[in-house]
Each structure stands twice: as C-alpha cells, then as structure tokens.
Design a protein around this motif. Sequence first.
Motif, mmCIF file in Angstrom:
data_model
loop_
_atom_site.group_PDB
_atom_site.id
_atom_site.type_symbol
_atom_site.label_atom_id
_atom_site.label_comp_id
_atom_site.label_asym_id
_atom_site.label_seq_id
_atom_site.Cartn_x
_atom_site.Cartn_y
_atom_site.Cartn_z
ATOM 1 N N ALA A 1 52.383 -75.137 -34.473
ATOM 2 C CA ALA A 1 51.628 -74.229 -35.341
ATOM 3 C C ALA A 1 50.368 -73.731 -34.634
ATOM 4 N N ARG A 2 49.664 -74.620 -33.953
ATOM 5 C CA ARG A 2 48.457 -74.214 -33.223
ATOM 6 C C ARG A 2 48.797 -73.255 -32.089
ATOM 7 N N THR A 3 49.931 -73.507 -31.447
ATOM 8 C CA THR A 3 50.342 -72.646 -30.333
ATOM 9 C C THR A 3 50.752 -71.272 -30.831
ATOM 10 N N LYS A 4 51.508 -71.238 -31.909
ATOM 11 C CA LYS A 4 51.970 -69.968 -32.453
ATOM 12 C C LYS A 4 50.801 -69.093 -32.948
ATOM 13 N N ALA A 5 49.689 -69.716 -33.251
ATOM 14 C CA ALA A 5 48.529 -68.952 -33.691
ATOM 15 C C ALA A 5 47.912 -68.144 -32.553
ATOM 16 N N THR A 6 48.325 -68.427 -31.322
ATOM 17 C CA THR A 6 47.739 -67.756 -30.164
ATOM 18 C C THR A 6 48.694 -66.809 -29.451
ATOM 19 N N THR A 7 49.975 -66.804 -29.828
ATOM 20 C CA THR A 7 50.951 -66.028 -29.056
ATOM 21 C C THR A 7 52.158 -65.642 -29.898
ATOM 22 N N ASP A 8 52.822 -64.573 -29.488
ATOM 23 C CA ASP A 8 54.084 -64.174 -30.108
ATOM 24 C C ASP A 8 55.280 -64.706 -29.317
ATOM 25 N N LEU A 9 55.010 -65.381 -28.212
ATOM 26 C CA LEU A 9 56.097 -65.944 -27.412
ATOM 27 C C LEU A 9 56.791 -67.073 -28.165
ATOM 28 N N PRO A 10 58.084 -67.303 -27.886
ATOM 29 C CA PRO A 10 58.761 -68.458 -28.469
ATOM 30 C C PRO A 10 58.106 -69.754 -27.989
ATOM 31 N N VAL A 11 58.127 -70.759 -28.834
ATOM 32 C CA VAL A 11 57.591 -72.072 -28.481
ATOM 33 C C VAL A 11 58.724 -73.091 -28.554
ATOM 34 N N ALA A 12 58.953 -73.781 -27.437
ATOM 35 C CA ALA A 12 60.007 -74.792 -27.371
ATOM 36 C C ALA A 12 59.380 -76.171 -27.259
ATOM 37 N N VAL A 13 59.983 -77.141 -27.919
ATOM 38 C CA VAL A 13 59.477 -78.511 -27.923
ATOM 39 C C VAL A 13 60.381 -79.409 -27.100
ATOM 40 N N GLY A 14 59.769 -80.191 -26.226
ATOM 41 C CA GLY A 14 60.529 -81.123 -25.406
ATOM 42 C C GLY A 14 59.838 -82.465 -25.296
ATOM 43 N N LEU A 15 60.461 -83.378 -24.606
ATOM 44 C CA LEU A 15 60.084 -84.766 -24.362
ATOM 45 C C LEU A 15 60.541 -85.651 -25.522
ATOM 46 N N GLY A 16 61.671 -86.309 -25.314
ATOM 47 C CA GLY A 16 62.129 -87.311 -26.259
ATOM 48 C C GLY A 16 63.364 -86.980 -27.061
ATOM 49 N N VAL A 17 63.868 -85.757 -26.978
ATOM 50 C CA VAL A 17 65.014 -85.360 -27.803
ATOM 51 C C VAL A 17 66.297 -85.972 -27.253
ATOM 52 N N SER A 18 67.033 -86.680 -28.116
ATOM 53 C CA SER A 18 68.222 -87.374 -27.624
ATOM 54 C C SER A 18 69.458 -87.216 -28.497
ATOM 55 N N ASN A 19 69.331 -86.585 -29.678
ATOM 56 C CA ASN A 19 70.518 -86.448 -30.535
ATOM 57 C C ASN A 19 70.379 -85.235 -31.452
ATOM 58 N N GLY A 20 71.475 -84.923 -32.112
ATOM 59 C CA GLY A 20 71.517 -83.749 -32.959
ATOM 60 C C GLY A 20 70.550 -83.802 -34.121
ATOM 61 N N ALA A 21 70.339 -84.989 -34.686
ATOM 62 C CA ALA A 21 69.420 -85.123 -35.814
ATOM 63 C C ALA A 21 67.994 -84.787 -35.389
ATOM 64 N N GLN A 22 67.579 -85.255 -34.215
ATOM 65 C CA GLN A 22 66.254 -84.921 -33.721
ATOM 66 C C GLN A 22 66.146 -83.427 -33.421
ATOM 67 N N ALA A 23 67.212 -82.866 -32.869
ATOM 68 C CA ALA A 23 67.212 -81.432 -32.583
ATOM 69 C C ALA A 23 67.044 -80.633 -33.867
ATOM 70 N N ALA A 24 67.714 -81.052 -34.918
ATOM 71 C CA ALA A 24 67.605 -80.361 -36.199
ATOM 72 C C ALA A 24 66.191 -80.466 -36.756
ATOM 73 N N GLU A 25 65.583 -81.644 -36.599
ATOM 74 C CA GLU A 25 64.211 -81.851 -37.072
ATOM 75 C C GLU A 25 63.250 -80.880 -36.397
ATOM 76 N N ILE A 26 63.375 -80.751 -35.080
ATOM 77 C CA ILE A 26 62.491 -79.862 -34.329
ATOM 78 C C ILE A 26 62.804 -78.397 -34.629
ATOM 79 N N ALA A 27 64.084 -78.073 -34.782
ATOM 80 C CA ALA A 27 64.493 -76.695 -35.031
ATOM 81 C C ALA A 27 63.943 -76.152 -36.341
#
Length: 264
Positions: A195-221
């Motif tokens: 949210a803080r990052t999106k307040a500064t840019t229109d670029l897509p923001v991707a989250v990494g470090l620690g994702v290991s399964n579909g449930a976590q991917a869904a949470e971040i998505a």
Amino acid sequence: MSTTVAFEKARAEGRAALIGYLPAGYPSVDGSVTALKAMVEAGVDAVEIGLPYSDPVIDGPTVQAAVEGALKAGTTTADVLRVVEAVAATGAPAVVMSYWNPLQRYGAAAFARDLAAAGGSGVITPDLTPDADDTWIPAAREHGLDTVFLVAPSSTDQRIAMTTAACRGFVYATSVMGVTGTRDQVGDAAAGLVARTKATTDLPVAVGLGVSNGAQAAEIAAYADGVVAGSAFVRRLLEAPDHAAGVASVAALAADLAGGVRTR
C-alpha cells in the motif's frame, strides 16, 4: 519486451502475475533451461534467472546451495545470457536477478547491451539502490531494459518514493526482513508495504521472499500485482532424485502457485 506485459496480461484476466526464480546453471546450463521452460508451460508468467555469484548476501541456504553448484559447474555470465535467450524465446519475459558486483565487473553498458541482444527484459538488483551508482540506470535505459529495485518493510516513505521513481517494469517488495527462503507464513508487513509503495507509483508491485504454496500465493494476490517464488522452486530441484523428477516437481509447484494467483 518489458515485464509489464506479463502484469498487463494478468490484470486483464483479473488476477496477479506469477514470477518464478531459478539460478542459471543448476544443475547444468541446459538443465536450468529445461526447468525454467517447464515452469513457464505450467503457468509462470515471467521468470527471474539468477546470475550465480560467490557472495549472495540475501540468499538463504537453499538458493546458496544451488548457486554454489552452478559455480562449481563453471557457469559463466555468458551462460546466463544463453539461458535468458532460450527462455525469452518462449515468449515469457526473462529478467536477470544479479548482485551488483558481477554486473560491474562485466561492465554496466556491456551487460545491458548483451542482455538486450539475448532478449532479456531487465535486471533485478537486490543489493543496489538507485542512488548508489550512476552507470547502471543510464545503460539500462539506453537498451530499453527494466530496472527493478527492492523496497522493504524498513524503507521510509521518502526512500520508497526515490526507489519507485527509478524502477521500470515493476517494483519488488520484500515481504520480510532477512534472507530468502520458504516460510510457513508470509510477513504481516507485506500488505502495508504494498500500500505504501502503490502510493508512490503506478508500476505493478510484486511481493517476494517466502512464498512456497498456492495458499500463500492467493493471500498475496489479494493485495499485490505479482507474486514471486524462488526458494520453493530451487528446493524442488535440490531434493529431487534426478533432474527429470526435479523438472516435474517444479512444474507441479508452478501449477499450484498459478492456481493460487487466480483465486485472489
């Protein structure tokens, strides 16, 4: 081709983009190409191709083990570019994940030129901040490459704004402080950081470090434009009894994660 293509495609489908990482050269140059192509075929939208380096300061033991194997096998920067060319030929954006030292030794201008010639989309530089060097960004701009820098939960709002202004393609938000590696839970700070990052840019923001399964991917998505998985893919190769089994395993993980980003 900028990585924004992958994010635009995902957005049009009402989902987050999936980005998968593997180091070039593990278990061999051709072996890494096979695994990366399998990931793309199973649903990864863009790939991060690691440039093996002897001092990977933010990489955890899983990635370090594969990187060490790639280095012992003699993987060179030229090999990394060959992997980029092969993967880019699939149509998926291919970005290099590299520490600054190897790029500096190769020469920023020369690397930008050769990466663009190989069909690469850009570079993620985890240990380089936009204000720490005055050669990489101009070289990347000259050749139309994405410059992807990292923001972290500890980043000030001012620092985030400075970083995103220098980014092209997307912004990489690290979900936790620390080294790479799969985790049982994605850091609670990730949503706030996005949210803080999106307040500064229109670029897509991707989250990494620690994702290991579909449930976590869904949470971040649910709150990010992209989900990055790395150590989980590397572990599948490291723990497989043979390379064929490893390729099948990373493809299965890619399919699981691809399902996750589609259930945002």
